[in-house]
Motif scaffolding. Structure first.
Motif, PDB file in Angstrom:
ATOM      1  N   ASP A  43       0.815  -1.220   0.000  1.00 55.56           N
ATOM      2  CA  ASP A  43       0.000   0.000   0.000  1.00 55.56           C
ATOM      3  C   ASP A  43       0.849   1.270   0.000  1.00 55.56           C
ATOM      4  O   ASP A  43       1.928   1.326   0.593  1.00 55.56           O
ATOM      5  CB  ASP A  43      -0.942   0.017   1.210  1.00 55.56           C
ATOM      6  N   ILE A  44       0.303   2.286  -0.683  1.00 52.51           N
ATOM      7  CA  ILE A  44       0.995   3.573  -0.830  1.00 52.51           C
ATOM      8  C   ILE A  44       0.087   4.688  -0.309  1.00 52.51           C
ATOM      9  O   ILE A  44      -1.026   4.875  -0.809  1.00 52.51           O
ATOM     10  CB  ILE A  44       1.277   3.874  -2.337  1.00 52.51           C
ATOM     11  N   PHE A  45       0.575   5.411   0.678  1.00 54.04           N
ATOM     12  CA  PHE A  45      -0.155   6.562   1.214  1.00 54.04           C
ATOM     13  C   PHE A  45       0.688   7.808   0.985  1.00 54.04           C
ATOM     14  O   PHE A  45       1.819   7.899   1.484  1.00 54.04           O
ATOM     15  CB  PHE A  45      -0.450   6.357   2.703  1.00 54.04           C
ATOM     16  N   LEU A  46       0.165   8.724   0.190  1.00 46.44           N
ATOM     17  CA  LEU A  46       0.919   9.934  -0.159  1.00 46.44           C
ATOM     18  C   LEU A  46       0.372  11.111   0.630  1.00 46.44           C
ATOM     19  O   LEU A  46      -0.812  11.442   0.527  1.00 46.44           O
ATOM     20  CB  LEU A  46       0.799  10.204  -1.670  1.00 46.44           C
ATOM     21  N   LEU A  47       1.236  11.736   1.434  1.00 45.40           N
ATOM     22  CA  LEU A  47       0.791  12.834   2.302  1.00 45.40           C
ATOM     23  C   LEU A  47       1.306  14.170   1.766  1.00 45.40           C
ATOM     24  O   LEU A  47       2.490  14.304   1.470  1.00 45.40           O
ATOM     25  CB  LEU A  47       1.317  12.642   3.728  1.00 45.40           C
ATOM     26  N   THR A  48       0.384  15.138   1.654  1.00 44.39           N
ATOM     27  CA  THR A  48       0.777  16.488   1.254  1.00 44.39           C
ATOM     28  C   THR A  48       0.216  17.495   2.252  1.00 44.39           C
ATOM     29  O   THR A  48      -0.675  17.167   3.036  1.00 44.39           O
ATOM     30  CB  THR A  48       0.259  16.843  -0.163  1.00 44.39           C
ATOM     31  N   GLY A  49       0.731  18.700   2.192  1.00 39.21           N
ATOM     32  CA  GLY A  49       0.308  19.743   3.137  1.00 39.21           C
ATOM     33  C   GLY A  49       1.538  20.584   3.450  1.00 39.21           C
ATOM     34  O   GLY A  49       2.648  20.205   3.101  1.00 39.21           O
ATOM     35  N   GLY A  50       1.349  21.709   4.099  1.00 35.69           N
ATOM     36  CA  GLY A  50       2.506  22.554   4.396  1.00 35.69           C
ATOM     37  C   GLY A  50       3.279  22.053   5.598  1.00 35.69           C
ATOM     38  O   GLY A  50       2.962  21.005   6.159  1.00 35.69           O
ATOM     39  N   LEU A  51       4.280  22.832   5.974  1.00 37.32           N
ATOM     40  CA  LEU A  51       5.101  22.525   7.158  1.00 37.32           C
ATOM     41  C   LEU A  51       4.213  22.401   8.395  1.00 37.32           C
ATOM     42  O   LEU A  51       3.348  23.250   8.619  1.00 37.32           O
ATOM     43  CB  LEU A  51       6.083  23.666   7.409  1.00 37.32           C
ATOM     44  N   ILE A 139      -3.491  17.329   3.552  1.00 34.43           N
ATOM     45  CA  ILE A 139      -3.771  17.898   4.875  1.00 34.43           C
ATOM     46  C   ILE A 139      -3.738  19.422   4.768  1.00 34.43           C
ATOM     47  O   ILE A 139      -2.836  19.990   4.157  1.00 34.43           O
ATOM     48  CB  ILE A 139      -2.731  17.422   5.915  1.00 34.43           C
ATOM     49  N   SER A 140      -4.720  20.063   5.362  1.00 33.67           N
ATOM     50  CA  SER A 140      -4.733  21.534   5.386  1.00 33.67           C
ATOM     51  C   SER A 140      -4.856  22.020   6.815  1.00 33.67           C
ATOM     52  O   SER A 140      -5.602  21.451   7.618  1.00 33.67           O
ATOM     53  CB  SER A 140      -5.914  22.107   4.603  1.00 33.67           C
ATOM     54  N   TYR A 141      -4.143  23.095   7.093  1.00 36.74           N
ATOM     55  CA  TYR A 141      -4.183  23.756   8.394  1.00 36.74           C
ATOM     56  C   TYR A 141      -5.463  24.582   8.483  1.00 36.74           C
ATOM     57  O   TYR A 141      -5.725  25.416   7.626  1.00 36.74           O
ATOM     58  CB  TYR A 141      -2.951  24.657   8.508  1.00 36.74           C
ATOM     59  N   LEU A 142      -6.286  24.341   9.494  1.00 41.15           N
ATOM     60  CA  LEU A 142      -7.499  25.146   9.674  1.00 41.15           C
ATOM     61  C   LEU A 142      -7.343  26.115  10.835  1.00 41.15           C
ATOM     62  O   LEU A 142      -7.748  27.270  10.754  1.00 41.15           O
ATOM     63  CB  LEU A 142      -8.713  24.238   9.918  1.00 41.15           C
ATOM     64  N   SER A 143      -6.784  25.631  11.956  1.00 36.87           N
ATOM     65  CA  SER A 143      -6.509  26.483  13.115  1.00 36.87           C
ATOM     66  C   SER A 143      -5.421  25.786  13.927  1.00 36.87           C
ATOM     67  O   SER A 143      -4.985  24.694  13.555  1.00 36.87           O
ATOM     68  CB  SER A 143      -7.771  26.674  13.963  1.00 36.87           C
ATOM     69  N   ASP A 144      -5.022  26.388  15.047  1.00 38.76           N
ATOM     70  CA  ASP A 144      -3.970  25.805  15.891  1.00 38.76           C
ATOM     71  C   ASP A 144      -4.148  24.315  16.126  1.00 38.76           C
ATOM     72  O   ASP A 144      -3.193  23.560  16.165  1.00 38.76           O
ATOM     73  CB  ASP A 144      -3.959  26.506  17.255  1.00 38.76           C
TER      74      ASP A 144
END
Ligand SMILES: Nc1ncnc2c1ncn2[C@@H]1O[C@H](COP(=O)(O)OP(=O)(O)OP(=O)(O)O)[C@@H](O)[C@H]1O
Ligand SMILES: [Mg+2]
Length: 172
Positions: A43-51, A139-144
């Motif tokens: 299985d391959i799980f590709l994760l994206t998103g900022g720091l 993944i996206s940052y929504l709040s702290d």
């Protein structure tokens, strides 16, 4: 009168996707555990998103879901970290790589097309050379404390994983 042509959706993109909102690192780990429990060899799980969005946090959960005791620390100086549980976990972090050629030169194929589970952080840096069939987790940052997880499957197997995750609840 001008005719506006409708855009044809690309046949390669599966329209089915799922968004989950995590309200804490613990919830993100819990999602990871579920993904780790569902994972099969190859299985391959590709994760994206900022720091700092929570890629390593999710990977920790995936490791636990694979019965890996060790904590999946961010592999800051290594690009691939091998961990062993119910299945091997290959934790790949492309953060330090800037050119697609560098990624190709790493010779990741034994990991990517082997019998372990691959989790790739900063997958956006290498999408064109990574396996076409995968579960993309944006993944996206929504709040702290809040993060959005957009799960986008490519390929039948990952659609099945997505179907199972649709019943996932952050509450245990
Ligand atoms: N809901 C949440 N899910 C995940 N992490 C969260 C959440 N809320 C806050 N955090 C915090 O965000 C940080 C996520 O760090 P993590 O190392 O997992 O990010 P990363 O995406 O791997 O970063 P990098 O790009 O440096 O590899 C941690 O400090 C964690 O405590
Ligand atoms: Mg990380």
């Amino acid at each position: 009168m001008k005719l506006i042509q409708p855009l044809n959706p690309s046949p390669q993109i599966d329209v089915d996707s799922l968004e989950l909102i995590s309200h804490s690192p613990e919830q993100t780990q819990r999602l990871g555990v579920r993904i780790g429990e569902l994972a099969l060899p190859g299985d391959i799980f590709l994760l994206t998103g900022g720091l700092g969005t929570g890629k390593t946090c999710l990977t920790q959960g995936i490791a636990w879901g694979l019965n890996i005791e060790e904590y999946a620390f961010s592999p800051s100086f290594v690009i691939v970290r091998e961990l062993y549980g119910r299945l091997p976990l290959y934790h790949i972090d492309l953060y330090r790589l800037d050119h697609i050629e560098e990624i190709e030169e790493l010779g990741l194929d034994d990991y990517l097309y082997g019998n372990g589970v691959c989790v790739v952080e900063w997958a956006e840096k290498g999408l064109s050379v990574l396996p076409r069939e995968h579960l993309l987790i944006q993944i996206s940052y929504l709040s702290d404390t809040e993060r959005s997880f957009q799960l986008k499957p490519s390929g039948k197997h990952y659609l099945e994983i997505l179907a199972q995750l649709k019943t996932f609840s952050f509450k245990s």
